[in-house]
Structure formats: structure tokens, C-alpha cells
Design a protein around this motif. Structure first.
Motif, PDB file in Angstrom:
ATOM      1  N   ARG A  30      52.693  35.178  33.973  1.00 28.91           N
ATOM      2  CA  ARG A  30      51.933  36.363  32.807  1.00 28.91           C
ATOM      3  C   ARG A  30      50.906  37.022  33.179  1.00 28.91           C
ATOM      4  NH1 ARG A  30      50.680  34.238  27.368  1.00 28.91           N
ATOM      5  NH2 ARG A  30      51.372  35.762  26.320  1.00 28.91           N
ATOM      6  N   ARG A  31      51.489  37.814  34.390  1.00 28.38           N
ATOM      7  CA  ARG A  31      51.321  39.329  35.478  1.00 28.38           C
ATOM      8  C   ARG A  31      49.677  39.401  34.078  1.00 28.38           C
ATOM      9  NH1 ARG A  31      53.430  40.151  40.540  1.00 28.38           N
ATOM     10  NH2 ARG A  31      51.037  41.165  41.004  1.00 28.38           N
ATOM     11  N   ILE A  32      48.350  40.115  34.952  1.00 24.63           N
ATOM     12  CA  ILE A  32      48.025  40.883  34.083  1.00 24.63           C
ATOM     13  C   ILE A  32      47.818  42.470  35.173  1.00 24.63           C
ATOM     14  CG2 ILE A  32      45.037  42.057  32.856  1.00 24.63           C
ATOM     15  CD1 ILE A  32      45.424  38.363  32.451  1.00 24.63           C
ATOM     16  N   ARG A  33      48.314  43.267  34.572  1.00 26.15           N
ATOM     17  CA  ARG A  33      47.944  45.222  35.526  1.00 26.15           C
ATOM     18  C   ARG A  33      46.680  45.274  35.368  1.00 26.15           C
ATOM     19  NH1 ARG A  33      52.007  45.566  38.130  1.00 26.15           N
ATOM     20  NH2 ARG A  33      54.235  45.101  36.856  1.00 26.15           N
ATOM     21  N   GLY A  34      46.488  46.055  36.275  1.00 27.27           N
ATOM     22  CA  GLY A  34      44.290  46.400  36.323  1.00 27.27           C
ATOM     23  C   GLY A  34      43.115  46.152  36.421  1.00 27.27           C
ATOM     24  N   LEU A  35      43.170  44.555  36.260  1.00 28.61           N
ATOM     25  CA  LEU A  35      42.373  43.935  37.265  1.00 28.61           C
ATOM     26  C   LEU A  35      41.495  44.698  38.116  1.00 28.61           C
ATOM     27  CD1 LEU A  35      43.681  40.203  36.454  1.00 28.61           C
ATOM     28  CD2 LEU A  35      42.156  41.211  35.170  1.00 28.61           C
ATOM     29  N   ASP A  36      40.135  44.301  38.147  1.00 28.36           N
ATOM     30  CA  ASP A  36      39.367  45.043  39.269  1.00 28.36           C
ATOM     31  C   ASP A  36      37.935  44.549  38.382  1.00 28.36           C
ATOM     32  OD1 ASP A  36      38.500  46.421  41.560  1.00 28.36           O
ATOM     33  OD2 ASP A  36      39.608  48.270  40.594  1.00 28.36           O
ATOM     34  N   ASP A  37      36.999  44.645  39.784  1.00 29.83           N
ATOM     35  CA  ASP A  37      35.275  44.381  39.632  1.00 29.83           C
ATOM     36  C   ASP A  37      35.500  45.304  38.263  1.00 29.83           C
ATOM     37  OD1 ASP A  37      32.904  44.152  39.559  1.00 29.83           O
ATOM     38  OD2 ASP A  37      32.699  44.959  41.738  1.00 29.83           O
ATOM     39  N   GLU A  47      37.323  46.111  27.757  1.00 26.43           N
ATOM     40  CA  GLU A  47      37.558  45.309  26.826  1.00 26.43           C
ATOM     41  C   GLU A  47      39.202  44.600  26.582  1.00 26.43           C
ATOM     42  OE1 GLU A  47      35.670  43.598  24.279  1.00 26.43           O
ATOM     43  OE2 GLU A  47      34.177  44.815  25.066  1.00 26.43           O
ATOM     44  N   GLU A  48      40.079  46.490  27.145  1.00 25.72           N
ATOM     45  CA  GLU A  48      41.339  45.783  27.149  1.00 25.72           C
ATOM     46  C   GLU A  48      42.276  44.804  27.859  1.00 25.72           C
ATOM     47  OE1 GLU A  48      43.237  49.704  28.448  1.00 25.72           O
ATOM     48  OE2 GLU A  48      41.865  50.883  26.710  1.00 25.72           O
ATOM     49  N   LEU A  49      41.400  45.058  28.754  1.00 21.41           N
ATOM     50  CA  LEU A  49      41.577  43.940  29.800  1.00 21.41           C
ATOM     51  C   LEU A  49      40.787  42.329  29.336  1.00 21.41           C
ATOM     52  CD1 LEU A  49      40.942  45.617  33.524  1.00 21.41           C
ATOM     53  CD2 LEU A  49      43.109  45.013  32.467  1.00 21.41           C
ATOM     54  N   ALA A  50      39.917  42.303  29.108  1.00 17.38           N
ATOM     55  CA  ALA A  50      39.713  40.517  28.704  1.00 17.38           C
ATOM     56  C   ALA A  50      40.534  40.285  27.440  1.00 17.38           C
ATOM     57  CB  ALA A  50      38.336  41.031  28.100  1.00 17.38           C
ATOM     58  N   ALA A  51      41.524  40.936  26.129  1.00 25.15           N
ATOM     59  CA  ALA A  51      41.567  40.736  25.372  1.00 25.15           C
ATOM     60  C   ALA A  51      42.794  39.839  26.087  1.00 25.15           C
ATOM     61  CB  ALA A  51      42.851  41.663  24.623  1.00 25.15           C
ATOM     62  N   LYS A  52      43.764  40.332  26.858  1.00 22.65           N
ATOM     63  CA  LYS A  52      44.687  40.806  27.413  1.00 22.65           C
ATOM     64  C   LYS A  52      44.752  38.782  28.483  1.00 22.65           C
ATOM     65  CE  LYS A  52      47.480  44.984  27.746  1.00 22.65           C
ATOM     66  NZ  LYS A  52      47.881  45.526  28.481  1.00 22.65           N
ATOM     67  N   ILE A  53      43.699  38.970  29.562  1.00 24.84           N
ATOM     68  CA  ILE A  53      42.985  37.405  30.450  1.00 24.84           C
ATOM     69  C   ILE A  53      43.136  36.908  28.781  1.00 24.84           C
ATOM     70  CG2 ILE A  53      41.024  36.286  31.581  1.00 24.84           C
ATOM     71  CD1 ILE A  53      39.785  39.549  32.621  1.00 24.84           C
ATOM     72  N   LYS A 123      42.059  38.287  42.312  1.00 22.04           N
ATOM     73  CA  LYS A 123      42.611  38.620  41.005  1.00 22.04           C
ATOM     74  C   LYS A 123      41.726  37.830  39.845  1.00 22.04           C
ATOM     75  CE  LYS A 123      44.716  42.189  41.613  1.00 22.04           C
ATOM     76  NZ  LYS A 123      44.265  43.425  41.720  1.00 22.04           N
ATOM     77  N   ALA A 124      41.383  36.527  40.115  1.00 22.01           N
ATOM     78  CA  ALA A 124      40.983  35.410  39.334  1.00 22.01           C
ATOM     79  C   ALA A 124      39.950  35.554  38.884  1.00 22.01           C
ATOM     80  CB  ALA A 124      41.664  34.022  39.504  1.00 22.01           C
ATOM     81  N   ILE A 125      38.467  36.374  40.272  1.00 22.84           N
ATOM     82  CA  ILE A 125      37.421  36.442  40.366  1.00 22.84           C
ATOM     83  C   ILE A 125      37.440  37.668  39.411  1.00 22.84           C
ATOM     84  CG2 ILE A 125      35.386  36.596  41.379  1.00 22.84           C
ATOM     85  CD1 ILE A 125      36.463  34.830  43.957  1.00 22.84           C
ATOM     86  N   SER A 126      38.189  39.003  39.274  1.00 28.03           N
ATOM     87  CA  SER A 126      38.257  40.098  38.863  1.00 28.03           C
ATOM     88  C   SER A 126      38.008  39.450  37.562  1.00 28.03           C
ATOM     89  CB  SER A 126      39.444  40.685  38.626  1.00 28.03           C
ATOM     90  OG  SER A 126      38.839  41.512  40.459  1.00 28.03           O
ATOM     91  N   ALA A 127      38.762  38.800  36.739  1.00 35.79           N
ATOM     92  CA  ALA A 127      39.280  38.379  34.977  1.00 35.79           C
ATOM     93  C   ALA A 127      37.884  37.988  35.003  1.00 35.79           C
ATOM     94  CB  ALA A 127      40.597  37.111  35.135  1.00 35.79           C
TER      95      ALA A 127
END
Length: 188
Positions: A30-37, A47-53, A123-127
Motif C-alpha cells: 500500500r504505497r504512499i506517494r510523496g513521503l519526504d522530510d 496533514e494529507e500524508l499523515a491521514a494516508k500513513i 520512506k518509513a522515517i519520512s512517514a
């Protein structure tokens, strides 16, 4: 499949509020695009990425260390404590933890490896960086509701000129870290 937890913290530098940490085990299916520092992302994108994570990760946990723990242990040890709590709170036990930075929390129940700059490369640390930052920012809005005179909604507790001005005007509130020089000097 080896379960790798990424771990990062947010809030080591501010003069107020807890330090937050998050641990995330991403689901390779279940990939999440756009993860970054988290520091490279806008607040809205975080906020968008946090919801996906939270929706797509195999496991995640957010933990913190209080202002009192920061003042009694020091900020580095309090950050390490928050990281250990985040790792221990995962619903899935990781095989290994990758920790952003050059210091490892003591007492982790799995193998661990430091990764300098990991919040931008793993990526896991970015998340984890994103979850820790959004949780701390949400707490700063709560601090603002409790102590509106300080402007926590604007500076998130960092030692900006606005924050230092308000601190000098009103003195420290219960959310301030008494062991940090600008606050300690005001008390003295």
C-alpha cells in the motif's frame, strides 16, 4: 518480509511543549506517494500524508515526552524516551528500527540502526517524521487555546522574536521548558 520501523522525532528545538516521536512500519503493498522530510512539506501536505500513513501503514504509533521529562532528563534523553515509547507502542513488533539521526534510544526491543538524514532518504522515517510533526503541531494549537497570549499557533513554540517578546511580557506559562536558556533566564 522483514518489518522495518522508521522512527523520528519533532520538537527538540522549541522552548515549550512536549517532544513528539513516531514509529511507522510501512506496508509494501500500500504505497504512499510523496513521503519526504516533514520540514520540506507544507502544513497542508503533511496533514494529507499523515491521514494516508495512518490508513495504509502496517503499524504506526505516536508518543511524547512531557515538558517535565524534558526538564529533568534533558532534551536529547527525552527525545530518545519518546522514540522508545513510539517503538514500544507499535501493534506489530518490528524486526529492525531505523532511527533518524546519529543516536539510538536505549532499550529498544529490536535491532536498531541510526540513519543521518534518514527523514529525507528512508520512506518509513519520512512517514514517522510527518506523524510526529503533525501531532506536535496539533498540540501547539491546543497550547494556543490554553495560553493565547503567547502565539503558539504562529511559532509552534520555537524561539522566534514574537515568542521571545511574549515570553518577556507574560513570563513563562506551564507549557514552557524551564531548562531552556531563554525561559531559565527569565525565571532567574
Amino acid at each position: 518480509m522483514q518489518r522495518i520501523a522508521g522512527i523520528d522525532e519533532a520538537g527538540r528545538g522549541p522552548l515549550a511543549g512536549p517532544v513528539y516521536a513516531a514509529a511507522v512500519i510501512l506496508d509494501p503493498g500500500r504505497r504512499i506517494r510523496g513521503l519526504d522530510d516533514s520540514k520540506k512539506l507544507t502544513a497542508e501536505r503533511r496533514e494529507e500524508l499523515a491521514a494516508k500513513i495512518r490508513e495504509r501503514a502496517l503499524a504506526w504509533c505516536i508518543a511524547s515526552a512531557s515538558v517535565q521529562e524534558i526538564d529533568s532528563l534533558n532534551i536529547l534523553q527525552a527525545a530518545m524516551l519518546a522514540m522508545r515509547r513510539a517503538c514500544e507502542g507499535l501493534a506489530v513488533i518490528p524486526d529492525k528500527a531505523l532511527i533518524d539521526g546519529n543516536t539510538l534510544p536505549r532499550g529498544l526491543a529490536c535491532l536498531a540502526e541510526p540513519v543521518v538524514g534518514g527523514d529525507a532518504t528512508v520512506k518509513a522515517i519520512s512517514a514517522a517524521s510527518i506523524l510526529a510533526k503533525t501531532a506536535r503541531d496539533a498540540y501547539c494549537l491546543e497550547m494556543h487555546a490554553s495560553y493565547p497570549d503567547y502565539g503558539f499557533d504562529q511559532h509552534k513554540g520555537y524561539g522566534t522574536s514574537l515568542h521571545l517578546q511574549r515570553l518577556a511580557l507574560h513570563g513563562p506559562c506551564p507549557a514552557h521548558r524551564r531548562s531552556f536558556a531563554p525561559v531559565r533566564l527569565l525565571i532567574a
